[in-house]
Design an enzyme around this catalytic site. Structure first.
Site, PDB file in Angstrom:
ATOM      1  N   GLU A  10       0.803  -1.228   0.000  1.00  0.00           N
ATOM      2  CA  GLU A  10       0.000   0.000   0.000  1.00  0.00           C
ATOM      3  C   GLU A  10       0.838   1.281   0.000  1.00  0.00           C
ATOM      4  O   GLU A  10       0.675   2.149   0.849  1.00  0.00           O
ATOM      5  CB  GLU A  10      -0.953  -0.018   1.202  1.00  0.00           C
ATOM      6  CG  GLU A  10      -1.908  -1.193   1.173  1.00  0.00           C
ATOM      7  CD  GLU A  10      -2.784  -1.277   2.413  1.00  0.00           C
ATOM      8  OE1 GLU A  10      -2.718  -0.376   3.264  1.00  0.00           O
ATOM      9  OE2 GLU A  10      -3.547  -2.258   2.533  1.00  0.00           O
ATOM     10  N   ASN A  47       1.811  -5.347  -3.048  1.00  0.00           N
ATOM     11  CA  ASN A  47       0.411  -5.608  -2.716  1.00  0.00           C
ATOM     12  C   ASN A  47      -0.309  -4.294  -2.427  1.00  0.00           C
ATOM     13  O   ASN A  47       0.225  -3.413  -1.763  1.00  0.00           O
ATOM     14  CB  ASN A  47       0.354  -6.510  -1.469  1.00  0.00           C
ATOM     15  CG  ASN A  47      -1.034  -7.010  -1.147  1.00  0.00           C
ATOM     16  OD1 ASN A  47      -1.691  -7.616  -1.993  1.00  0.00           O
ATOM     17  ND2 ASN A  47      -1.490  -6.784   0.076  1.00  0.00           N
ATOM     18  N   ASP A  73     -12.644 -10.405  -0.213  1.00  0.00           N
ATOM     19  CA  ASP A  73     -13.931 -10.561   0.483  1.00  0.00           C
ATOM     20  C   ASP A  73     -14.963  -9.700  -0.235  1.00  0.00           C
ATOM     21  O   ASP A  73     -14.630  -8.667  -0.819  1.00  0.00           O
ATOM     22  CB  ASP A  73     -13.859 -10.266   1.983  1.00  0.00           C
ATOM     23  CG  ASP A  73     -13.263  -8.919   2.339  1.00  0.00           C
ATOM     24  OD1 ASP A  73     -13.218  -8.021   1.468  1.00  0.00           O
ATOM     25  OD2 ASP A  73     -12.824  -8.752   3.492  1.00  0.00           O
ATOM     26  N   GLU A  91      -6.549 -10.718  -0.792  1.00  0.00           N
ATOM     27  CA  GLU A  91      -7.346 -10.442   0.408  1.00  0.00           C
ATOM     28  C   GLU A  91      -8.834 -10.391   0.076  1.00  0.00           C
ATOM     29  O   GLU A  91      -9.570  -9.538   0.565  1.00  0.00           O
ATOM     30  CB  GLU A  91      -6.905  -9.110   1.045  1.00  0.00           C
ATOM     31  CG  GLU A  91      -5.443  -9.056   1.406  1.00  0.00           C
ATOM     32  CD  GLU A  91      -5.056  -7.784   2.149  1.00  0.00           C
ATOM     33  OE1 GLU A  91      -5.970  -7.088   2.661  1.00  0.00           O
ATOM     34  OE2 GLU A  91      -3.857  -7.483   2.207  1.00  0.00           O
ATOM     35  N   HIS A 102     -11.225  -6.079  -2.097  1.00  0.00           N
ATOM     36  CA  HIS A 102     -12.299  -5.930  -1.107  1.00  0.00           C
ATOM     37  C   HIS A 102     -13.480  -5.252  -1.807  1.00  0.00           C
ATOM     38  O   HIS A 102     -13.391  -4.092  -2.194  1.00  0.00           O
ATOM     39  CB  HIS A 102     -11.837  -5.073   0.069  1.00  0.00           C
ATOM     40  CG  HIS A 102     -10.668  -5.626   0.820  1.00  0.00           C
ATOM     41  ND1 HIS A 102     -10.737  -6.789   1.558  1.00  0.00           N
ATOM     42  CD2 HIS A 102      -9.393  -5.178   0.939  1.00  0.00           C
ATOM     43  CE1 HIS A 102      -9.566  -7.026   2.112  1.00  0.00           C
ATOM     44  NE2 HIS A 102      -8.725  -6.064   1.748  1.00  0.00           N
TER      45      HIS A 102
END
Length: 458
Positions: A173, A216, A283, A281, A252
């Protein structure tokens, strides 16, 4: 957008089978493809867990793991049964492993790695250099000390786990949200400048030459200013020989920030630079058919990019998710398989999923073929119980376009490449009964078969 917080950070969410068995599965797939038929229904030979089904596709399917939940029987059982890769959720972050300078604490992270190795799972390392979850002593360092501390942290942690970690999120990030494509303010950026990312990757390569080194980030799932800034970084690194092997897309999603229509194309443009891409990651907030369809679209995007090596969902069960109120995972709070689980398993080519009892499967065949177009037919079959409705997706590869449909009600994503099909009237099917819909694809120079998503039933 609203800023959402989980225990480890604040983010703005965008928005083992034998060789012989593998050969048999791939051989059967080749025979079916040669006959013009793609079977997406489960068969007796289909894998029955997420990890096994992904392995049949040459990929991993993992989850984020918290060490303090490994003692919960249902948690450990679900983890061990369904997944073949793990990512420590918080246990490898700087504040956890180096709380004071040059004093390392690996206990919780070691617990996760040991558990994974005992079950034959891969491990993703997360994360080495990140602006968040830094112990206070890091922020107080001057430039020279910070450079020394960063390189020492990378080296010590990677060497501790050398040979045990498949992929490392080396830098996490580092770019701002919004339309600037600028770097995020952090101790590393502010004191070491733009070169800190390159230095981190070079240090990581020396520390463990065999590990895959990843960048990432989040809000990079579609083509936008932030993802393009990351793309340009990776392109520059590849051009100059800076070691980078993979890019992680956190993915996300929720109803306000859904799976973008250019998701697969964005993954592909990074892969075309010569790096692997990983969904790190995942979801998706929601429930039922809508959530299941979104998960299907993500899995199909990964399967459609040969260098997409795996998918990690950010948690085992809804009850421990950082977005628990949005029920974003594949297992509910009681570890029951949701409709999204069934959709993912089916998209991976497996069978045997749950999802509340109502289930259906789909098969595809090419019924007519001309020089400029072809007709496809999808047959929807109810499972062991009657269903009252169904939905599935058909994804064509640009510049292909679907020009005509029949026996169904279509809707389209923003790209025009993903068609969601539902019944055009009564969608009820008795147990084991079937119905079909069809469509015409204009080739526009590309005759490849469409990707058919899993069937979601109600």
């Amino acid at each position: 957008m609203l800023t959402r917080t989980r225990t480890d950070r604040t983010v703005t969410p965008p928005p083992r089978r034998s060789r012989a068995r593998r050969a048999l599965v791939f051989g059967m797939a080749s025979l079916l493809a040669a006959a013009g038929v793609t079977a997406l229904a489960g068969t007796a030979a289909a894998a029955s867990t997420l990890g096994a089904a992904a392995a049949e596709k040459g990929r991993y399917f993992g989850t984020a793991v918290a060490a303090n939940h490994l003692g919960e029987a249902a948690y450990a059982s679900t983890l061990d049964t369904e997944f073949n890769s793990v990512t420590p959720e918080n246990e490898m972050k700087w504040d956890a492993v180096e709380p004071s300078r040059n004093s390392f604490s690996y206990g919780s992270a070691d617990q996760i790695v040991s558990h994974a190795q005992g079950k034959g799972m891969k491990v993703r390392g997360h994360t080495l250099v990140w602006h968040s979850q830094l112990p206070g002593w890091v922020g107080g360092l001057g430039a020279s000390d910070l450079r020394t501390a960063m390189n020492n942290h990378i080296t010590q942690v990677m060497q501790h786990y050398k040979g045990k970690i498949h992929s490392w999120d080396v830098v996490n990030e580092a770019f701002q949200d919004g339309g600037s494509g600028a770097r995020r303010s952090s101790p590393f950026q502010d004191r070491l400048g733009d070169g800190f990312i390159e230095e981190a990757f070079r240090t990581a390569r020396t520390a463990d030459p065999a590990a895959k080194l990843c960048y990432n980030d989040y809000n990079t799932d579609g083509v936008n200013a932030k993802s393009t800034a990351v793309y340009n970084l990776v392109k520059d690194f590849k051009t100059r020989g800076v070691p980078i092997d993979c890019v992680g897309f956190q993915s996300h999603f929720n109803s306000a920030s859904p799976v973008p229509g250019d998701y697969r194309a964005n993954l592909q443009r990074f892969a075309d630079l010569g790096v692997d891409v990983q969904i790190t990651e995942l979801d998706i907030e929601g429930s039922g058919t809508a959530q299941a369809t979104s998960y299907t679209n993500v899995v199909n995007a990964c399967l459609g990019v040969s260098r997409c090596t795996g998918i990690t969902v950010w948690g085992v069960t809804d009850k421990y998710s950082w977005r628990a109120s949005g029920t974003p995972l594949l297992f509910d709070g009681n570890y029951a398989k949701k409709a999204a689980y069934t959709a993912v398993l089916t998209a991976l080519g497996g069978s045997g999923g749950g999802g509340g009892g109502a289930a259906c499967t789909v098969t595809y065949s090419r019924t007519n073929d001309w020089s400029d177009r072809f007709n496809g037919q999808v047959t929807v079959t109810a499972g062991s119980t009657a269903i009252t409705g169904w939905t599935t997706t058909v994804t064509v590869t640009s510049p292909q376009k679907i020009s005509t449909t029949w026996n169904g009600t279509p809707s389209w994503d923003s790209s025009g490449n993903v068609m969601t099909m539902r019944p055009n009237g009564n969608g009820s099917l008795a147990a084991g009964a079937s119905t079909s819909f069809g469509f015409t694809v204009m080739k526009n120079g590309n005759s490849s078969a469409p990707a058919i998503g899993s069937c979601s039933a109600s």
